[in-house]
Write an enzyme that holds these catalytic residues in place. Structure first.
Site, PDB file in Angstrom:
ATOM      1  N   HIS A 124      -6.092  -7.264  -0.369  1.00  0.00           N
ATOM      2  CA  HIS A 124      -6.465  -5.835  -0.493  1.00  0.00           C
ATOM      3  C   HIS A 124      -5.593  -5.722  -1.862  1.00  0.00           C
ATOM      4  O   HIS A 124      -4.546  -6.311  -2.059  1.00  0.00           O
ATOM      5  CB  HIS A 124      -5.959  -5.081   0.627  1.00  0.00           C
ATOM      6  CG  HIS A 124      -6.539  -5.256   1.988  1.00  0.00           C
ATOM      7  ND1 HIS A 124      -5.816  -6.487   2.874  1.00  0.00           N
ATOM      8  CD2 HIS A 124      -7.790  -5.006   2.431  1.00  0.00           C
ATOM      9  CE1 HIS A 124      -6.756  -6.338   3.727  1.00  0.00           C
ATOM     10  NE2 HIS A 124      -8.003  -5.495   3.509  1.00  0.00           N
ATOM     11  N   ASP A 150      -2.669 -10.921  -1.954  1.00  0.00           N
ATOM     12  CA  ASP A 150      -3.278 -10.213  -0.947  1.00  0.00           C
ATOM     13  C   ASP A 150      -4.945  -9.923  -1.128  1.00  0.00           C
ATOM     14  O   ASP A 150      -5.341  -9.435  -2.074  1.00  0.00           O
ATOM     15  CB  ASP A 150      -2.466  -9.220  -0.496  1.00  0.00           C
ATOM     16  CG  ASP A 150      -2.812  -8.563   1.051  1.00  0.00           C
ATOM     17  OD1 ASP A 150      -2.214  -8.840   2.038  1.00  0.00           O
ATOM     18  OD2 ASP A 150      -3.974  -7.667   0.894  1.00  0.00           O
ATOM     19  N   HIS A 172       0.921  -1.153   0.111  1.00  0.00           N
ATOM     20  CA  HIS A 172       0.141  -0.006   0.081  1.00  0.00           C
ATOM     21  C   HIS A 172       0.873   1.285   0.062  1.00  0.00           C
ATOM     22  O   HIS A 172       0.228   2.399  -0.125  1.00  0.00           O
ATOM     23  CB  HIS A 172      -1.030   0.026   1.266  1.00  0.00           C
ATOM     24  CG  HIS A 172      -1.990  -0.959   1.271  1.00  0.00           C
ATOM     25  ND1 HIS A 172      -2.820  -1.276   0.020  1.00  0.00           N
ATOM     26  CD2 HIS A 172      -2.242  -2.049   2.127  1.00  0.00           C
ATOM     27  CE1 HIS A 172      -3.715  -2.471   0.484  1.00  0.00           C
ATOM     28  NE2 HIS A 172      -3.446  -2.623   1.590  1.00  0.00           N
TER      29      HIS A 172
END
Ligand code: ZN
Length: 311
Positions: free
Chosen positions: A166, A164, A127
Site C-alpha cells: 500500500h 509495503d 498511513h
C-alpha cells in the site's frame, strides 16, 4: 556479520482491533516466533521504549497526540476511528511503543552499537496523517523517527523506502515539502488508500512513487527498484536510510494482488544495504508495516532480518 538490534515490546500485542481484523496480534507473534530460530541468536534484543509526547509531536499536532492518548475504550471493546482503524484500551500504548522502537533503532545505529535495526512492532504507521488515524495506523512511526534523527543527531538528509503493497500516504504527506527528506514507495496501484500516483512528486520534488498493477510480480518489482528506485536513492545520498517494511506484496497476502515471492524481500534488502553502504556507513533502520498472511509474513520478515544480519 552485521550487528542488528531488534526492538519490540509485549505491549504491541495489547493492540487488538477486534475479532477477524487482519491487523491482529498474531502477526507480531508469528514474526517473533520466526526470529526465535537459532540463526537469530546474534540479534541484539532490546525492549522498545514508549515514544515521548515531545517525540510524537515532531510530526503530529499536540491536540492530535492528546486525542489518541486519551482513547480508553472499555476493556474487551474495540471502537472504530474509521472504517478500517479500530482501537482498544491497549492501542495507544502499543502505538507509542511502535514509534519508540523506530526512534530507538535510530539511536542504536547512531550510537554505533548496532549496524542496523529492525522494529518488530504494531500497529503500523505509514498511513497515519499528521492529524488523522487511518489504514490501521495511529502514529507515523517512521516519519517521526526521521525527524528524531534530525532533532537528536543533527542528520540532514533522510530517505524512507517503503515496499509495503500500500502507498504510505502519511509519510508522503509529512515529507512532501522538504527537499532534504526523500520518500520512495513501490505499491500496487490502484489500491488502498488511492494515493501514490506516479505524478505525485511532492512540492519539493522529493517523492518517488513506483506503481505496480494488480498481478505484477518479482520481475516488475525488481525492475522498478533496480532501474528507478535505487538510482534515485544513490542520487539523493541520504545520511540515514529508513525502511517501511511491509510484507503484504507477497503473493499469499489476502489484502492485495501483487505476486512477490519471499525471496524478493531478501533481494530488496540486499539492494538497500548496498545503497546504505555507499551513502551512509550502512545505517539502516527498518520497521514492520503490513503483511497479513501469517506464514508469508513470518518467512519474509525473517529473511529481511537475516539479510540485514548477513547470516
Ligand atoms: Zn500494507
Amino acid at each position: 556479520m552485521n550487528r542488528v538490534a531488534l526492538f519490540t515490546h509485549q505491549d504491541c500485542l495489547g493492540h487488538d482491533p477486534g475479532m477477524g481484523h487482519p491487523e491482529c496480534p498474531d502477526r507480531l507473534r508469528a514474526v517473533l516466533t520466526a526470529l526465535d530460530h537459532p540463526d537469530f541468536v546474534g540479534l541484539l534484543r532490546e525492549q522498545a521504549p514508549v515514544a515521548t509526547f515531545e517525540q510524537l509531536t515532531l510530526v503530529h499536532p499536540p491536540e492530535y497526540v492528546r486525542s489518541i492518548l486519551a482513547l480508553h475504550p472499555p476493556p474487551g471493546d474495540a471502537v472504530p476511528l474509521d472504517a478500517d482503524t479500530y482501537v482498544c484500551d491497549g492501542s495507544a500504548t502499543a502505538a507509542r511503543r511502535a514509534a519508540g522502537a523506530v526512534i530507538a533503532g535510530v539511536d542504536a545505529v547512531m550510537e554505533g552499537w548496532s549496524d542496523a535495526a529492525f522494529a518488530a512492532v504494531r500497529p503500523p504507521g505509514h498511513h497515519a496523517e499528521p492529524s488523522q488515524a487511518m489504514g490501521f495506523c495511529l502514529f507515523a512511526s517512521v516519519a517521526i523517527a526521521a525527524h528524531h534523527a534530525r532533532a537528536r543527531w543533527g542528520l540532514t538528509r533522510i530517505a524512507v523506502v517503503d515496499f509495503d503493497v500500500h502507498h504510505g500516504n502519511g509519510t508522503q504527506d509529512i515529507f512532501a515539502s522538504d527537499p532534504n527528506l526523500f520518500y520512495a514507495s513501490s505499491h500496487q496501484y490502484p489500491c488502498y488508500p488511492g494515493t501514490g500516483a506516479p505524478a505525485e512528486h511532492g512540492t519539493a520534488n522529493n517523492i518517488l512513487n513506483l506503481t505496480l498493477p494488480p498481478g505484477a510480480g518479482s520481475a516488475q518489482f525488481r525492475d522498478a527498484w533496480e532501474n528507478i528506485g535505487v538510482p534515485a536513492l544513490l542520487a539523493f545520498q541520504p545520511d540515514l536510510l529508513l525502511i517501511s517494511a511491509g510484507f503484504d506484496a507477497h503473493k499469499a497476502d489476502p489484502l492485495a494482488q501483487l505476486r512477490l515471492e519471499t525471496q524478493d524481500f531478501g533481494w530488496i534488502t540486499d539492494r538497500l544495504m548496498a545503497v546504505a553502504e555507499s551513502c551512509c556507513h550502512g545505517r539502516i533502520v527498518s520497521a514492520l508495516e503490513g503483511g497479513y498472511d501469517l506464514d508469508a509474513l513470518a518467512a519474509s520478515a525473517a529473511l529481511h532480518v537475516r539479510r540485514l544480519m548477513e547470516v
